[in-house]
Design a protein around this motif. Sequence first.
Motif, mmCIF file in Angstrom:
data_model
loop_
_atom_site.group_PDB
_atom_site.id
_atom_site.type_symbol
_atom_site.label_atom_id
_atom_site.label_comp_id
_atom_site.label_asym_id
_atom_site.label_seq_id
_atom_site.Cartn_x
_atom_site.Cartn_y
_atom_site.Cartn_z
ATOM 1 N N ALA A 1 3.217 -0.915 -4.930
ATOM 2 C CA ALA A 1 3.087 -1.835 -3.792
ATOM 3 C C ALA A 1 1.754 -1.636 -3.075
ATOM 4 C CB ALA A 1 4.247 -1.640 -2.820
ATOM 5 N N LEU A 2 1.372 -0.390 -2.858
ATOM 6 C CA LEU A 2 0.094 -0.114 -2.196
ATOM 7 C C LEU A 2 -1.094 -0.546 -3.048
ATOM 8 C CD1 LEU A 2 0.667 3.322 -0.430
ATOM 9 C CD2 LEU A 2 0.283 1.093 0.625
ATOM 10 N N THR A 3 -0.976 -0.395 -4.349
ATOM 11 C CA THR A 3 -2.052 -0.840 -5.239
ATOM 12 C C THR A 3 -2.270 -2.337 -5.097
ATOM 13 O OG1 THR A 3 -1.586 0.935 -6.819
ATOM 14 C CG2 THR A 3 -2.776 -0.983 -7.655
ATOM 15 N N ILE A 4 -1.204 -3.100 -5.126
ATOM 16 C CA ILE A 4 -1.327 -4.558 -4.975
ATOM 17 C C ILE A 4 -1.848 -4.910 -3.584
ATOM 18 C CG2 ILE A 4 -0.061 -6.742 -4.936
ATOM 19 C CD1 ILE A 4 1.802 -5.519 -7.076
ATOM 20 N N ALA A 5 -1.355 -4.218 -2.559
ATOM 21 C CA ALA A 5 -1.792 -4.499 -1.193
ATOM 22 C C ALA A 5 -3.286 -4.238 -1.023
ATOM 23 C CB ALA A 5 -0.994 -3.659 -0.197
ATOM 24 N N PHE A 6 -3.777 -3.112 -1.522
ATOM 25 C CA PHE A 6 -5.191 -2.799 -1.386
ATOM 26 C C PHE A 6 -6.060 -3.750 -2.208
ATOM 27 C CE2 PHE A 6 -3.780 1.246 0.394
ATOM 28 C CZ PHE A 6 -4.668 1.369 1.455
ATOM 29 N N VAL B 1 4.319 -11.375 -0.994
ATOM 30 C CA VAL B 1 5.572 -11.412 -1.740
ATOM 31 C C VAL B 1 5.492 -10.491 -2.959
ATOM 32 C CG1 VAL B 1 5.039 -13.426 -3.205
ATOM 33 C CG2 VAL B 1 7.407 -12.920 -2.578
ATOM 34 N N ARG B 2 4.316 -10.389 -3.542
ATOM 35 C CA ARG B 2 4.134 -9.518 -4.701
ATOM 36 C C ARG B 2 4.200 -8.039 -4.296
ATOM 37 N NH1 ARG B 2 1.753 -14.395 -5.707
ATOM 38 N NH2 ARG B 2 1.721 -15.077 -7.871
ATOM 39 N N VAL B 3 3.663 -7.724 -3.115
ATOM 40 C CA VAL B 3 3.759 -6.351 -2.596
ATOM 41 C C VAL B 3 5.218 -6.005 -2.321
ATOM 42 C CG1 VAL B 3 3.189 -4.864 -0.627
ATOM 43 C CG2 VAL B 3 1.416 -6.286 -1.662
ATOM 44 N N ALA C 1 7.341 -3.107 -4.237
ATOM 45 C CA ALA C 1 8.019 -2.024 -3.520
ATOM 46 C C ALA C 1 9.491 -1.967 -3.922
ATOM 47 C CB ALA C 1 7.884 -2.230 -2.012
ATOM 48 N N ARG C 2 10.093 -3.129 -4.100
ATOM 49 C CA ARG C 2 11.512 -3.200 -4.477
ATOM 50 C C ARG C 2 11.726 -2.715 -5.907
ATOM 51 N NH1 ARG C 2 14.745 -6.905 -6.959
ATOM 52 N NH2 ARG C 2 13.037 -8.313 -7.367
ATOM 53 N N GLU C 3 10.837 -3.114 -6.816
ATOM 54 C CA GLU C 3 11.017 -2.789 -8.231
ATOM 55 C C GLU C 3 10.428 -1.441 -8.643
ATOM 56 O OE1 GLU C 3 9.276 -5.948 -10.508
ATOM 57 O OE2 GLU C 3 11.053 -7.218 -10.343
ATOM 58 N N SER C 4 9.217 -1.152 -8.152
ATOM 59 C CA SER C 4 8.474 -0.003 -8.683
ATOM 60 C C SER C 4 8.189 1.094 -7.675
ATOM 61 C CB SER C 4 7.143 -0.477 -9.262
ATOM 62 O OG SER C 4 7.349 -1.493 -10.211
ATOM 63 N N LEU D 1 -2.485 -11.822 -8.635
ATOM 64 C CA LEU D 1 -1.676 -12.989 -8.985
ATOM 65 C C LEU D 1 -0.862 -12.786 -10.261
ATOM 66 C CD1 LEU D 1 -4.108 -15.898 -8.036
ATOM 67 C CD2 LEU D 1 -2.170 -14.994 -6.727
ATOM 68 N N ALA D 2 -1.224 -11.781 -11.064
ATOM 69 C CA ALA D 2 -0.462 -11.495 -12.282
ATOM 70 C C ALA D 2 0.833 -10.737 -11.983
ATOM 71 C CB ALA D 2 -1.326 -10.687 -13.252
ATOM 72 N N ALA D 3 0.925 -10.148 -10.797
ATOM 73 C CA ALA D 3 2.136 -9.387 -10.442
ATOM 74 C C ALA D 3 3.294 -10.348 -10.204
ATOM 75 C CB ALA D 3 1.867 -8.554 -9.180
ATOM 76 N N PRO D 4 4.518 -9.926 -10.536
ATOM 77 C CA PRO D 4 5.682 -10.808 -10.350
ATOM 78 C C PRO D 4 5.989 -11.058 -8.873
ATOM 79 C CG PRO D 4 6.353 -8.649 -11.179
ATOM 80 C CD PRO D 4 4.865 -8.668 -11.175
ATOM 81 N N GLU D 5 6.499 -12.280 -8.604
ATOM 82 C CA GLU D 5 6.775 -12.700 -7.233
ATOM 83 C C GLU D 5 8.162 -12.316 -6.726
ATOM 84 O OE1 GLU D 5 5.147 -16.660 -5.973
ATOM 85 O OE2 GLU D 5 5.030 -16.908 -8.148
ATOM 86 N N GLY D 6 9.012 -11.831 -7.558
ATOM 87 C CA GLY D 6 10.321 -11.383 -7.086
ATOM 88 C C GLY D 6 11.417 -12.410 -7.290
ATOM 89 N N THR D 7 12.449 -12.271 -6.488
ATOM 90 C CA THR D 7 13.644 -13.104 -6.620
ATOM 91 C C THR D 7 13.380 -14.527 -6.143
ATOM 92 O OG1 THR D 7 14.439 -12.603 -4.397
ATOM 93 C CG2 THR D 7 15.073 -11.065 -6.158
#
Length: 168
Positions: free
Chosen positions: A149-154, A135-137, A141-144, A45-51
Amino acid sequence: MRVLAQEGVRIEATFRPFEDGILWIVLGISLLALLVAYGLRRNVLAAPEGTAKMREIAGAIQVGSRAYLNRQFRTVALFMLVLTVALYFVLPAADTALHSEFSIRLGRSIAFILGAGFSAITGFAGMWLAVRGNVRVANAARESGLRRALTIAFRTGGVAGMFTVGLG
């Protein structure tokens, strides 16, 4: 003829110190799994949600998943009630030296409700975080790139796994 023959068999279960110790270890592992789930949840939940558009789409998905879960839980709750009553009245239970027939029937029904409730909590927590994690994944993926993305997904999936271990 006994349809539920196994249910009528008396089981002698005497817990010695070793078994008591193992039960405490299992409880500790369960609590540890729930703490890990909490930490993973906070991290996701600390990861950014994007646009703004990504957040808008994610919000619509969250509304839909909430409606789905509410409908599913209402339907399952009816079956849980029927099964709980059936477990109380249909399955045989005999008085023992330690427990009355009433306490065995009531305990069995309560155990079923607790198990079904923990299963529902696990499903709800998994779905709740999955729709927020998606949305965070996508944003990661878009930013980093793929690794973040896989870290957040797992970690998102790990929460449901830790809930399964902790509440199972």
